[in-house]
Design a protein around this motif. Sequence first.
Motif, PDB file in Angstrom:
ATOM      1  N   CYS A  96       0.899  -1.072   0.074  1.00 58.76           N
ATOM      2  CA  CYS A  96      -0.061  -0.179  -0.227  1.00 58.76           C
ATOM      3  C   CYS A  96       0.922   1.191  -0.025  1.00 58.76           C
ATOM      4  N   HIS A 115      -1.689   6.236  -5.906  1.00 63.04           N
ATOM      5  CA  HIS A 115      -1.567   5.268  -4.706  1.00 63.04           C
ATOM      6  C   HIS A 115      -1.869   3.908  -5.325  1.00 63.04           C
ATOM      7  N   VAL A 117      -2.382  -0.100  -4.271  1.00 57.71           N
ATOM      8  CA  VAL A 117      -3.178  -0.969  -3.462  1.00 57.71           C
ATOM      9  C   VAL A 117      -3.110  -2.355  -3.644  1.00 57.71           C
ATOM     10  N   LEU A 166      -3.032   6.073   4.445  1.00 52.79           N
ATOM     11  CA  LEU A 166      -2.153   4.854   4.187  1.00 52.79           C
ATOM     12  C   LEU A 166      -0.919   4.970   4.988  1.00 52.79           C
TER      13      LEU A 166
END
Length: 166
Positions: A96, A115, A117, A166
């Motif tokens: 993450c 980001h 993930v 995160l």
Amino acid sequence: PEHAKHLKEFESPEIVNNINQQLQIGPQRIQPLFTHNNNNSDGGVISNLAYGVEKVLDSIHHGLAMRHWSDDPEVFIAPPLVREVVSPKFTFPLSCKFAPQLTSGPVALVGDAAHTVHPMAGQGLNLGLKDVEVLTQAIKKAHDSGMEPQTFLGDYQGDRQREIPL
């Protein structure tokens, strides 16, 4: 990591066998992310809170998983067996990551650029779609007020950092 390395070395028949074994067992409980510890300096409040939240999430996950297997939540109906692997094996590292700065001048990062993930349950796609929605709102706000788009990109940055801690 060692277990993942071992699994990647499986040949197709071993993969099929392992998948079928897991499918026949049914939904499993998720292992705890945190150890339950009452000996913290905060009197165990944070540990108890994390433990409680994790237990609630585990119960919801298990209930939802069982609900999809049959009309009776206590009965597990095994899915059909897998017969063969028809594509190459791929892996994706479980990670993450979140860019510390999503905007700079008139440029904004969205989706995987903003980001990363792990690809479980489409979480990355859902986050990316939400990025686009929030960015669109910021651009619309700028357009409606007759201002430059970057005027409201800070709203996008703040919203996404709050929603994706995160």
